[in-house]
Design an enzyme around this catalytic site. Structure first.
Site, PDB file in Angstrom:
ATOM      1  N   ASP A 224       1.495 -11.689   6.350  1.00  0.00           N
ATOM      2  CA  ASP A 224       2.077 -10.835   5.312  1.00  0.00           C
ATOM      3  C   ASP A 224       3.406 -10.233   5.752  1.00  0.00           C
ATOM      4  OD1 ASP A 224      -0.122  -9.467   6.918  1.00  0.00           O
ATOM      5  OD2 ASP A 224       0.977  -7.724   6.201  1.00  0.00           O
ATOM      6  N   ASN A 225       3.828 -10.488   7.000  1.00  0.00           N
ATOM      7  CA  ASN A 225       5.133 -10.032   7.471  1.00  0.00           C
ATOM      8  C   ASN A 225       6.079 -11.200   7.735  1.00  0.00           C
ATOM      9  OD1 ASN A 225       4.370  -7.352   7.409  1.00  0.00           O
ATOM     10  ND2 ASN A 225       3.705  -7.306   9.533  1.00  0.00           N
TER      11      ASN A 225
ATOM     12  N   LYS B  93       9.794   2.058   0.731  1.00  0.00           N
ATOM     13  CA  LYS B  93       8.697   2.089   1.698  1.00  0.00           C
ATOM     14  C   LYS B  93       8.369   3.543   1.981  1.00  0.00           C
ATOM     15  CE  LYS B  93       7.478  -0.009   6.161  1.00  0.00           C
ATOM     16  NZ  LYS B  93       8.006  -0.867   7.249  1.00  0.00           N
TER      17      LYS B  93
ATOM     18  N   GLY C 269       0.786  -1.223   0.000  1.00  0.00           N
ATOM     19  CA  GLY C 269       0.000   0.000   0.000  1.00  0.00           C
ATOM     20  C   GLY C 269       0.814   1.267   0.000  1.00  0.00           C
ATOM     21  N   ARG C 270       2.104   1.151   0.322  1.00  0.00           N
ATOM     22  CA  ARG C 270       2.981   2.330   0.318  1.00  0.00           C
ATOM     23  C   ARG C 270       4.407   1.915  -0.042  1.00  0.00           C
ATOM     24  NH1 ARG C 270       4.365   3.722   6.618  1.00  0.00           N
ATOM     25  NH2 ARG C 270       4.374   1.601   7.423  1.00  0.00           N
TER      26      ARG C 270
ATOM     27  N   ASP D 220       9.828  -5.672   8.141  1.00  0.00           N
ATOM     28  CA  ASP D 220       8.775  -4.779   8.640  1.00  0.00           C
ATOM     29  C   ASP D 220       8.936  -4.465  10.121  1.00  0.00           C
ATOM     30  OD1 ASP D 220       7.524  -4.172   6.277  1.00  0.00           O
ATOM     31  OD2 ASP D 220       6.145  -5.842   6.366  1.00  0.00           O
TER      32      ASP D 220
END
Length: 482
Positions: A264-265, A120, A99-100, A274
């Site tokens: 997702d991490n 990021k 998303g970023r 992350d």
């Protein structure tokens, strides 16, 4: 160090590949970094740049800064945001994605290994879900510092190449400076990547993703891709189990808490990624957590091994058709593999404690007693391990155990290479970040030097070894920065 948009970019003296974008277009959406009003290169990891074959002098130039922000059309072959799903705090979200973030592409480092260059905080993407796609400077500086500290400590991790400020303020709890982190990893393929591929493309896409991951991370298995069998994918998953077991065992030895261990991490490479609400604990307590969004302590220190196991169970679910000739064979293989994880983790933890205590790993009862004493007495873990390393007087509660341990003639030289003097202690990180946001980077840079030379007492002042004031950790909370 600013750049102007009027300048026409020059080609860089290197070239990125677009392997992920080319081989798995279903999992990649083309993108580019957003325009920034006044970009400045705040930090550059010149040692890592050299390792990647990137010229630090060029990276500091106006064109280099544009490249680091994802603007140049060259040498970018195809910048993309990656698609993935994920279980977030146990709840499945079928479409997350970057998303970023942007994957600028892959580069072969001087050792011949492929590495992702990844942004990021580079702006909105197709996966932003209403967010601004930007990152605040504080969390970006935290990730740079902690990821580089983890690398210096010998933990598999993503790396930090650069931090750039954008000249823009963004709204979080207050208006704060925005920044872009440039990070490096062997790949950014997550458990959530397999969940997304399985959901959207079935086993055909999942097999292609697995084959890509095998080629990238497990070259010893890649030679079997020409004639793949279920055993290949069984071995692939077993290697992931081993890597994750060793990574989380290192976290346990060091007192590291990830803070947001969603699927997702969790990378199939075994690397830590992350660093949002991450932290190192001081007082040893199994139930410690610091993340402001982990209200139930799901990702507390003591839960991390079981959570990694849970995440890997979600991964093996996506691979079932590849693990056997029939569904029953695939299910049996998956169950057998998951039954191995506990033993793999405890074996890895035994190895880690053996290293840190300077003895061989045959003394299982000694290690178990030591862990029980940690739980009972809640010492500052880093201080205790360095005290043992340097032969100083042990804290109350450990006297009889230390006498038994010393009879084994521990290897103090080995211990000095794995038990850090410096870690990113929470109170020091918070103070350094607070001052950095006011424009004073001095304390941050001093702390960065110390934690990236964690075994060398001369790398920082004695003040940087001191734990926080009593009670500090009880109310301390970390934030992900979104």
């Amino acid at each position: 160090m600013s750049t102007t948009s009027e300048q026409s970019p020059t080609f860089a003296p290197f070239k990125l590949e677009a392997q992920f974008a080319t081989e798995l277009p279903e999992l990649a959406v083309p993108g580019h970094g957003e325009d920034t009003p006044d970009p400045t290169l705040l930090l550059l990891n010149e040692v890592l740049a050299e390792e990647l074959g990137l010229n630090p002098t060029w990276l500091k130039s106006d064109d280099g800064i544009q490249f680091l922000l994802g603007h140049n059309s060259q040498p970018l072959t195809q910048a993309v945001s990656q698609a993935y799903a994920g279980h977030q705090f146990g709840q499945f979200v079928p479409r997350l994605g970057d998303g970023r973030a942007l994957l600028l592409g892959e580069i072969q480092d001087k050792s011949g290994h492929w590495r992702d260059i990844h942004l990021k905080g580079s702006g909105r993407t197709s996966f932003s879900r209403g967010g601004d796609g930007r990152a605040a400077l504080g969390p970006v500086l935290r990730e740079y510092l902690v990821s580089e500290a983890m690398f210096a400590l010998g933990v598999p991790t993503s790396r930090a190449l650069a931090v750039l400020t954008t000249g823009r303020k963004i709204q979080r709890e207050t208006a704060v400076p925005s920044a872009v982190l440039v990070r490096v990893s062997t790949s950014h393929i997550r458990v959530g990547s397999f969940q997304y591929s399985n959901l959207t493309g079935g086993i055909e896409l999942t097999k292609r993703l697995a084959d890509f991951a095998i080629k990238r991370h497990y070259p010893a298995l890649a030679v079997r891709l020409n004639t793949p069998t279920p055993q290949l994918y069984v071995d692939f998953f077993r290697e992931i189990l081993k890597r994750q077991a060793h990574t989380v065992a290192k976290w346990t030895r060091l007192g590291f808490i990830h803070g947001v261990l969603n699927t997702d991490n969790t990378l199939v490479s075994g690397e830590t990624i992350d660093y949002g609400p991450c932290a190192f604990m001081e007082a040893y307590r199994e139930n410690t957590f610091f993340s402001s969004i982990d209200t139930q302590g799901r990702y507390s220190f003591g839960n991390q091994p079981s959570i990694i196991g849970w995440n890997l169970a979600r991964l093996v679910e996506t691979l079932l058709p590849l693990l056997g000739e029939t569904p029953d064979e695939g299910m049996t293989q998956a169950q057998n593999l998951m039954n191995e994880f506990g033993e793999l983790y405890h074996g890895a933890l035994l190895e880690e404690f053996a290293l840190s205590l300077g003895v061989d790993n045959s003394h299982k009862e000694l290690f178990e007693t030591f862990q029980n004493l940690l739980t009972l007495n809640s010492p500052d873990l880093t201080t205790l391990m360095r005290t043992l390393t340097e032969g100083a007087t042990p804290p109350p509660g450990f006297e009889s155990w230390v006498a038994q341990w010393q009879e084994l003639n521990p290897n103090y030289e080995q211990m000095a290479q794995v038990n850090p003097v410096f870690i990113p202690r929470n109170h020091l990180v918070e103070e350094a970040l607070s001052q950095a946001l006011e424009g004073n980077m001095q304390n941050y840079l001093q702390l960065l030097r110390a934690v990236t030379h964690p075994f060398d007492r001369t790398a920082g002042s004695a003040f940087l070894t001191l734990p926080s004031a009593p009670g500090f950790e009880d109310d301390f909370r970390t934030f992900c920065g979104t």
